[in-house]
Design an enzyme around this catalytic site. Structure first.
Site, PDB file in Angstrom:
ATOM      1  N   LYS A  91     -10.088  33.456  38.940  1.00 53.19           N
ATOM      2  CA  LYS A  91     -10.049  32.150  39.009  1.00 53.19           C
ATOM      3  C   LYS A  91     -11.256  31.397  39.771  1.00 53.19           C
ATOM      4  O   LYS A  91     -11.424  31.688  40.789  1.00 53.19           O
ATOM      5  CB  LYS A  91      -8.681  31.729  39.644  1.00 53.19           C
ATOM      6  CG  LYS A  91      -8.523  29.989  39.685  1.00 53.19           C
ATOM      7  CD  LYS A  91      -7.198  29.633  40.290  1.00 53.19           C
ATOM      8  CE  LYS A  91      -7.045  27.990  40.248  1.00 53.19           C
ATOM      9  NZ  LYS A  91      -5.642  27.793  40.455  1.00 53.19           N
ATOM     10  N   GLU A 135      -9.881  34.600  43.373  1.00 54.09           N
ATOM     11  CA  GLU A 135     -10.450  33.271  43.442  1.00 54.09           C
ATOM     12  C   GLU A 135     -11.410  32.937  44.615  1.00 54.09           C
ATOM     13  O   GLU A 135     -10.915  32.596  45.426  1.00 54.09           O
ATOM     14  CB  GLU A 135      -9.123  32.124  43.481  1.00 54.09           C
ATOM     15  CG  GLU A 135      -9.477  30.670  43.353  1.00 54.09           C
ATOM     16  CD  GLU A 135      -8.635  29.728  43.587  1.00 54.09           C
ATOM     17  OE1 GLU A 135      -8.892  28.574  43.625  1.00 54.09           O
ATOM     18  OE2 GLU A 135      -7.422  30.226  43.876  1.00 54.09           O
TER      19      GLU A 135
END
Length: 297
Positions: free
Chosen positions: A213, A176
């Site tokens: 993500k 992420e």
């Protein structure tokens, strides 16, 4: 690796619920839920209150594996129980929801337009514990604020370095590298992030499995081609400060991407709501996020 869980993450319809607020973000999450700092006198009491909030969400009839593929947990939540079961077991055995774990220890100071993750000194120990608790995968967050080539490269490289350790331990990491939604040249930053992710993927072992993500992009389908890599299980997106309505609108414009929302999932929920009011609001929220994740423009 649990193959049934992997299959659900690869092909299932739904989204990921992010219930992983840590020490730094928990007070804000509690305030939004209607619990201010006067309600607790210690960190222990604070975490007990947020576990009560998370338990209320998880035990709501609206929170189930028909709409939710996975849930990201904080370490303390992983080691806490719901109805006598560790949270991960409750999620999978009772709800059919894949359990994931936040493993990063927060952000370092900004340098070269990015915030790397703090060194994860206890990662090996945490991964052993995660496997004991039957966790499927992990999540770790860093932040990109400026279009600085060196900073972006360092940010993505650090994510992949840790991802390789997590893969070696038998878990599926979520990488992420969040792009700040207020960053100047956000679209250009996202183009650079895309290229850096692709370059790292091209060097990754072919049998490795990971997820991304990412911040909802300015350019539609900016990250879509990354799904062509066999190593990529799924690409999910964070709300990143957008309202739930705006996040859902942007998500619908991006094919194959699904939500992994935290604040946007709990938006509007309040400690003083009756169970009927709470469940009705959560049901509507989950339905809207599910729709944006599976029905595209």
């Amino acid at each position: 690796m649990n193959q049934q869980q992997l299959e659900k993450m690869q092909t299932g319809k739904g989204f990921i619920a992010a219930l992983d607020q840590s020490g730094g973000s928990t007070p804000k999450a509690l305030r939004l839920y209607g619990v201010d700092e006067s309600a607790y006198q210690s960190e222990e009491e604070m975490f007990e209150l947020v576990h009560t909030m998370r338990t209320r969400i998880i035990k709501s009839p609206a929170f189930n594996g028909d709409s939710i593929l996975a849930a990201i947990l904080f370490k303390r939540t992983m080691n806490s129980k719901i109805d006598g079961k560790y949270t991960a077991d409750y999620l999978w055995e009772d709800l059919g929801i894949v359990p994931l774990l936040k493993v990063d220890e927060g952000l370092a100071e900004e340098k070269d337009g990015v915030q790397l993750m703090k060194e994860m000194k206890n990662l090996d120990e945490l991964l052993v514990q995660a496997k004991e608790r039957r966790i499927f995968g992990t999540k770790m967050r860093s932040v990109i604020k400026e279009n600085n080539p060196e900073g972006i490269k360092a940010n993505i490289h650090q994510q992949f370095d840790y991802a390789k350790k997590i893969i070696a331990a038998g878990l599926v990491p979520i990488v992420e590298p969040e792009v700040d939604i207020h960053a100047e040249d956000k679209a250009a930053i996202e183009a650079a992030v895309h290229d850096a992710l692709k370059a790292e993927l091209e060097q990754l072992d072919s049998d490795a499995k990971l997820m991304f993500k990412l911040t909802l992009p300015e350019e539609k389908d900016r990250y879509l081609d990354l799904l062509a890599f066999d190593q990529v299980v799924r690409i999910v997106v964070l709300s990143g400060g957008y309202s739930r309505e705006e996040a859902n609108r942007r998500l619908k414009d991006n094919k194959e991407l699904i939500a992994s929302f935290s604040r946007a999932l709990s938006e509007g929920l309040n400690v003083n709501q009756t169970d009927d009011e709470f469940d009705a609001m959560l049901k509507d929220t989950i339905a809207a996020i599910y729709d944006a994740s599976v029905n595209k423009n």
